[in-house]
Design an enzyme around this catalytic site. Structure first.
Site, short mmCIF file in Angstrom:
data_model
loop_
_atom_site.label_atom_id
_atom_site.label_comp_id
_atom_site.label_asym_id
_atom_site.label_seq_id
_atom_site.Cartn_x
_atom_site.Cartn_y
_atom_site.Cartn_z
N LYS A 251 -18.37 -6.87 2.36
CA LYS A 251 -17.05 -6.14 3.01
C LYS A 251 -17.32 -5.19 4.10
O LYS A 251 -18.22 -4.33 3.97
CB LYS A 251 -16.60 -5.21 1.65
CG LYS A 251 -15.25 -4.39 1.89
CD LYS A 251 -14.62 -3.74 0.87
CE LYS A 251 -13.71 -2.70 1.09
NZ LYS A 251 -13.82 -1.84 -0.07
N ASP A 256 -11.52 3.36 5.93
CA ASP A 256 -10.19 3.11 4.98
C ASP A 256 -9.39 4.42 4.84
O ASP A 256 -9.85 5.27 3.97
CB ASP A 256 -10.90 2.46 3.64
CG ASP A 256 -9.89 2.08 2.63
OD1 ASP A 256 -8.68 1.66 3.00
OD2 ASP A 256 -10.09 1.97 1.48
N LYS A 263 -4.73 7.58 0.99
CA LYS A 263 -5.61 8.44 0.24
C LYS A 263 -5.44 10.04 0.39
O LYS A 263 -4.73 10.53 1.50
CB LYS A 263 -6.81 7.87 0.54
CG LYS A 263 -7.62 6.81 0.33
CD LYS A 263 -8.90 6.38 0.91
CE LYS A 263 -9.26 4.94 0.69
NZ LYS A 263 -9.67 4.83 -0.74
N ASP A 274 -17.13 2.60 3.85
CA ASP A 274 -16.48 1.34 3.20
C ASP A 274 -16.95 0.13 3.78
O ASP A 274 -16.32 -1.09 3.31
CB ASP A 274 -14.97 1.48 3.16
CG ASP A 274 -14.37 0.96 2.10
OD1 ASP A 274 -15.03 0.58 1.05
OD2 ASP A 274 -13.09 0.57 2.03
N ASP A 333 -4.28 0.24 -0.71
CA ASP A 333 -5.46 0.70 -0.74
C ASP A 333 -6.34 -0.39 -1.58
O ASP A 333 -7.84 0.04 -1.93
CB ASP A 333 -5.42 2.10 -1.48
CG ASP A 333 -6.84 2.72 -1.26
OD1 ASP A 333 -7.54 2.57 -0.20
OD2 ASP A 333 -7.24 3.60 -2.02
N GLU A 335 -7.37 -3.20 -0.45
CA GLU A 335 -7.43 -3.95 0.68
C GLU A 335 -8.61 -4.77 0.55
O GLU A 335 -8.89 -6.09 1.40
CB GLU A 335 -7.34 -3.08 2.07
CG GLU A 335 -8.53 -2.55 2.74
CD GLU A 335 -9.52 -1.40 1.67
OE1 GLU A 335 -10.65 -1.27 1.57
OE2 GLU A 335 -8.56 -0.83 0.82
N ARG A 337 -10.45 -6.42 -1.54
CA ARG A 337 -10.45 -7.63 -2.20
C ARG A 337 -9.58 -8.60 -1.43
O ARG A 337 -9.82 -9.84 -1.50
CB ARG A 337 -9.83 -7.41 -3.64
CG ARG A 337 -8.13 -6.94 -3.45
CD ARG A 337 -7.92 -6.27 -4.93
NE ARG A 337 -8.52 -5.17 -5.03
CZ ARG A 337 -8.59 -4.36 -6.28
NH1 ARG A 337 -7.56 -4.88 -7.25
NH2 ARG A 337 -9.02 -3.14 -6.30
#
Length: 507
Positions: A251, A256, A263, A274, A333, A335, A337
């Protein structure tokens, strides 16, 4: 940092020319007649030194010893875990010193695990980030000699440890870069540079190529950012073309914000981490380039930012993934996956023997396992056991969590094939169940590293995990190259289209 392996006992260490002599003292220490042994025995008898891991005793210019400084460090039972703790404690104490050469003398009965621990522990604790500092702190320590009873017997373990240390540092450096430096474009450039300098193959796709392939979920996440996405494919080919590869999927969300489902601001700066999964894949390939094992490995990195913008995807949007499955976005959030599911479908074209994705995926995994173990999910028991064993050997442990079908119930929706989130309960498992839908055609494992990819607080920084685990697993596959495990998984029913050319609640 230059590492050297050397046959060296305590008698020889007394005359070793080095700035610092680090002597690991295990339980049941047997003293000889040399000056180092006598000094250690006297300290133990006076109870000024304990063999417990992390316990240190410093001596300056002791009589009869060539080194200007001697550090005795308790090593407990002498296992890799205890040696790692001892070496880290001692080398951390040297960070402010001017020592340029360190000699570590391991207990005579030390095995491969102790050698790996000594090398990696030293590299980890002496790492200094300097990339964006105007007056960078210099890393004084330049050379580390690891002394063992028989250097020839530990040569292979030493080589693997050095490669792991190089790969871990590579991943840490990428992870620590600020998000305005470590953009998706920069990750593509780093992959290209790595490939050119180490004989790997690389492809880097931009938005047009990704749209042509049909990665609608990945494109949906990337829409809100001014930074263009990158989809990176790395190939390490150390075996014949007939051997099915292991595919690593990392990933690569380089920052993010959570998108429209934004967030909280506290600790949002840590969302530069991230892309820890992407960094670990690149770090693993850097280590493979050192060792050159007879295996085939593919690295896939979907990379973009998750930003709030007028073009951003929204809660309620329906995205069509590369697999053809439609996804209702209930939380932007979640994202990670979404970009991973398209990469996991893309992995089918390589007819892999196994696919492992690595992602800072869920804050729920941090709640479950903290920062000690990464979360492991797997559809194949043998693959899970191999990854757990690799993590234990590399002191980069993971813990297997369930994949029961009942956990996917909350992902049902009236408007698409699947929703991207469910309720709060078992969030790490539900995220894994989402990914599971896209991995039906090969053995698959998922490593949730949201708790282990970085540290916060005073020790804030990337850890480089799980490069050690991945490298240990891949090296173990070298011997299985001609066996049943090397055979490609059966072709799936869904064929992807061909291409021409956190706050800690991360999701």
């Amino acid at each position: 940092m230059d590492f050297e392996l050397k046959t060296l006992d305590l008698a020889g260490a007394s005359s070793e020319k080095t700035d610092v002599l680090l002597v690991l003292v295990p339980e049941g220490f047997q003293a000889g007649k040399d000056p180092v042994s006598r000094l250690a025995a006297a300290a133990l008898q006076a109870k000024d030194l304990e063999p417990k891991p992390g316990k240190l005793l410093h001596a300056y210019r002791p009589e009869g010893i060539a080194a200007s400084r001697v550090i005795f460090a308790g090593a407990g039972d002498g296992s890799g875990r205890r040696v790692h703790a001892a070496v880290q404690a001692a080398t951390s104490a040297l960070r402010s010193s001017t020592a340029k050469k360190l000699t570590i003398v391991l207990p005579p009965e030390s095995g491969d695990d102790a050698v790996r621990a000594a090398v990696c522990g030293t590299a980890e604790s002496s790492y200094v980030y300097v990339a964006t500092k105007s007056k960078p702190e210099a890393r004084e320590l330049k050379k580390v000699v690891v002394g063992v009873a028989d250097a020839g017997a530990r040569k292979q373990a030493f080589a693997r440890a050095k490669a792991a240390a190089i790969g871990i540092e590579f991943a840490r450096e990428l992870g620590n870069l600020p998000p305005n430096y470590a953009t998706p474009t920069r990750l593509g450039e780093e992959a290209t540079k790595l490939a050119k300098s180490h004989g790997l193959q690389v492809e880097v796709f931009g938005p047009k190529e990704v749209a042509r392939i049909g990665m609608g979920a990945f494109l949906g996440v990337a829409k809100g950012s001014a930074e263009p996405l990158r989809f990176i494919t790395l190939r390490y080919e150390g075996a014949g073309k007939g051997q099915a590869p292991v595919v690593l999927v990392g990933k690569g969300i380089t920052f993010d914000t959570g998108g429209i489902s934004i967030k909280p601001s506290a600790e949002m700066d840590e969302m530069k981490y991230d892309m820890g999964g992407a960094a670990s894949v690149l770090g693993t390939f850097r280590a493979l380039a050192e060792l050159k094992p007879r295996i085939n490995v593919i690295g896939l990195i979907p990379s973009c930012e998750n930003m709030p913008d007028g073009a951003s995807y929204k809660p309620g949007d329906i995205l069509t993934s590369l697999s053809g499955q439609t996804i209702e976005v209930l939380n932007t959030d979640a994202e990670g996956r979404l970009i991973l599911c398209d990469a996991l479908t893309y992995a089918e074209r390589f007819k892999p023997r196994a696919v492992i994705d690595i992602a800072t995926l869920t804050g729920a995994c941090v709640v479950a396992l903290g920062g000690v173990r990464s979360g492991l999910f797997a559809t194949d028991d043998e693959l899970a056991q191999q990854l757990m064993a690799a993590g234990d050997a590399a002191l980069d442990p993971c813990w297997r969590l369930p994949l029961d079908d009942e956990y996917a119930e909350g992902l049902k929706t009236n408007f698409a094939d699947v929703a991207n989130v469910a309720g709060r309960a078992a969030g790490a498992v539900v995220a894994a169940k989402f990914l599971h839908r896209f991995t039906q055609n090969y053995p698959w494992a998922h490593l949730d590293i949201a708790g282990t990819a970085w540290k916060g607080g005073a020790a804030k920084g990337s850890t480089g995990r799980p490069v050690g685990l991945l490298l240990e697993y891949l090296m173990a596959q070298e011997g299985a190259g001609s066996g049943a495990a090397a055979k490609a998984a059966p072709a799936g029913k869904t064929k992807p289209k061909s291409a021409k050319g956190r706050s800690r609640a991360a999701a």
